[in-house]
Scaffold this active site. Structure first.
Site, PDB file in Angstrom:
ATOM      1  N   ARG A 163     -16.636   0.513  64.469  1.00  0.00           N
ATOM      2  CA  ARG A 163     -17.677   1.554  64.624  1.00  0.00           C
ATOM      3  C   ARG A 163     -17.353   2.441  65.825  1.00  0.00           C
ATOM      4  NH1 ARG A 163     -22.315   0.973  67.393  1.00  0.00           N
ATOM      5  NH2 ARG A 163     -22.451  -1.254  67.004  1.00  0.00           N
ATOM      6  N   TYR A 174     -26.977  25.586  55.467  1.00  0.00           N
ATOM      7  CA  TYR A 174     -26.880  24.451  54.549  1.00  0.00           C
ATOM      8  C   TYR A 174     -28.227  23.702  54.586  1.00  0.00           C
ATOM      9  CZ  TYR A 174     -25.459  20.109  52.440  1.00  0.00           C
ATOM     10  OH  TYR A 174     -25.393  19.015  51.620  1.00  0.00           O
ATOM     11  N   ASP A 187     -20.413  25.551  61.748  1.00  0.00           N
ATOM     12  CA  ASP A 187     -20.128  24.746  60.561  1.00  0.00           C
ATOM     13  C   ASP A 187     -19.025  25.486  59.802  1.00  0.00           C
ATOM     14  OD1 ASP A 187     -20.028  23.631  58.026  1.00  0.00           O
ATOM     15  OD2 ASP A 187     -22.200  23.410  57.830  1.00  0.00           O
ATOM     16  N   LYS A 209     -15.546  18.410  51.264  1.00  0.00           N
ATOM     17  CA  LYS A 209     -15.249  19.623  50.510  1.00  0.00           C
ATOM     18  C   LYS A 209     -13.741  19.918  50.554  1.00  0.00           C
ATOM     19  CE  LYS A 209     -19.733  19.448  50.325  1.00  0.00           C
ATOM     20  NZ  LYS A 209     -20.621  20.113  51.249  1.00  0.00           N
TER      21      LYS A 209
END
Ligand code: PLP
Length: 410
Positions: free
Chosen positions: A60, A124, A198, A223
């Protein structure tokens, strides 16, 4: 590669990535499917926790496969850029479980109660909801402006000294409107405000926001960066390495939004072909946008690569190509939208973007069907609006499919 070496071109950097030296001389990045890492002795464990010795502790906190993918993206965002001293720009990056997770780490690393964020329309959906429905509960408000109106933006900054971050998506969905990054960064510096971007729709191949002096960039790697639609992932990149190592690392660790090594491995495969894929995505998109703009069943095409788009000139200056996402309006409205979607044979009916195949969605009946019509239309999602992410098929096959599907709407 020695750190001082620089490749001539972005495509070489993409192919060679951040390549680490792997055990057993593995050529391809191994998937380090391990939750934890061993210490030779107590002292080594202590030194790793104290940060006095490089090495992994627990996945993590960090993992070799995820770190390699993050570094590969940082190198692409920095490619060919210089820092303030004129040396090659060095960026640091942290891979996340999703674009959404990278976005949340970014905001929570930089904001506290009383701060404000300044942003624009057409964000978004997940970012909009986080800024406007979630952060207010933590005492953080967000404001909206039109960054094309620089004077209005400057007034807002003057009246709201609490603004800590300007957040930008460029191009932004669904109109593909672009923001002048240089102009906004210049203004932000005057007010000592951070600028975050972004960069999902562009990827560093089309646009490098750090060229204009922004502070943070995040991507949904789901994406174009992955490019094959087989993972959800995100990355957060920053230029203040000390801040990334301390605060951002800590928030990433606390929120637990780490990427899985397998997803990172898939992302590494996608990155190698990013430039060649983007070239094809973008050249296909240009052909399709032109075709749509001349078709009688289409009343409007939103694509920043068409000369009549309001941000055509800006996107030519700021981006390598206009991108491969567009939207268009069918003259036949909501019913036409449904008919069009149902008639498609090659294009795939799905939300998301940046995959090898062309994805088409009808926001009014799909992603935004839960929204009040009035609000939906205000944010640019008209009844007959179709969103399209152009893939890597031969453009003639796509044109043929679109032609027959459009004729179903008339
Ligand atoms: C998909 C997307 C996101 C969110 O990313 P996830 O990987 O789905 O969490 C954020 N911004 C943009 C522009 C996107 O397209």
């Amino acid at each position: 590669m020695k750190p001082e070496e620089q490749y001539c071109d972005f495509s070489t950097q993409a192919v060679h990535g951040g390549r680490y030296l792997h055990g057993e001389h593995a050529h391809s990045a191994p998937i380090y499917a391990t939750s934890t890492f061993t210490f030779d002795n107590a002292e080594q464990g202590m030194n790793r926790f104290a940060g006095n010795e490089n090495g992994f502790i627990y996945s993590r906190f960090g993992n070799p496969t995820t770190a390699e993918a993050a570094d590969a993206i940082a190198k692409l965002e920095a490619f060919g850029l210089k820092d303030e001293k004129g040396d090659p720009l060095e960026l640091s990056a942290l891979l996340h479980s999703s674009g959404q997770s990278a976005m949340v780490t970014m905001f929570l690393s930089n904001l506290k109660a009383g701060d404000k964020v300044l942003t624009h329309y057409s964000l978004y959906g997940g970012t909009h909801e986080f800024l406007f429905d979630f952060l207010p509960g933590l005492g953080i408000q967000s404001l909206i402006t039109d960054f094309k109106k620089i004077e209005e933006t400057e007034n807002l900054l003057m009246q709201n000294p609490e603004i800590k971050i300007i957040h930008i998506e460029s191009p932004a969905n669904p109109t593909m409107d672009c923001t002048d990054l240089q102009a906004v960064v210049t203004l932000a510096k005057k007010f000592q405000v951070l600028v975050t971007v972004d960069n999902t729709f562009s990827t560093p191949y089309l646009q490098q926001p750090f060229r204009f002096g922004v502070d943070f960039v995040f991507h949904s790697t789901t994406k174009f960066l992955n490019g094959h639609g087989n993972t959800i992932g995100g990355v957060l990149i920053g230029k203040d390495k000390a801040f990334m190592k301390s605060i951002v690392n800590r928030i990433h660790k606390l929120l637990g939004g780490n990427s899985s090594p397998f997803d990172a491995f898939l992302l590494l495969q996608g990155l190698k072909t990013l430039p060649i894929r983007m070239e094809k995505h973008c050249s296909n998109a240009k052909i399709i946008a032109k075709f749509l703009s001349e078709h009688p069943a289409v009343s409007k095409v939103n694509f920043n690569g068409l000369p009549d788009h309001p941000d055509y000139v800006l996107s030519q200056r700021q981006m390598r190509h206009a991108g491969a996402v567009m939207s268009f309006e069918l003259a036949a409205g909501l019913e036409g939208g449904r008919k069009f979607i149902d008639a498609l044979r090659i294009c795939v009916r799905a939300v998301s973007l940046g995959t090898a195949d062309t994805l088409v969605s009808h926001p009014a009946s799909m992603s935004h069907s839960g929204m009040k019509r009035e609000d939906r239309i205000k944010s640019g999602i008209t009844d007959g609006l179709i969103r399209m992410s152009v893939g890597l098929e031969d453009p003639n096959d796509l044109l043929q499919d679109l032609r027959q599907a459009l004729s179903a709407t008339i």
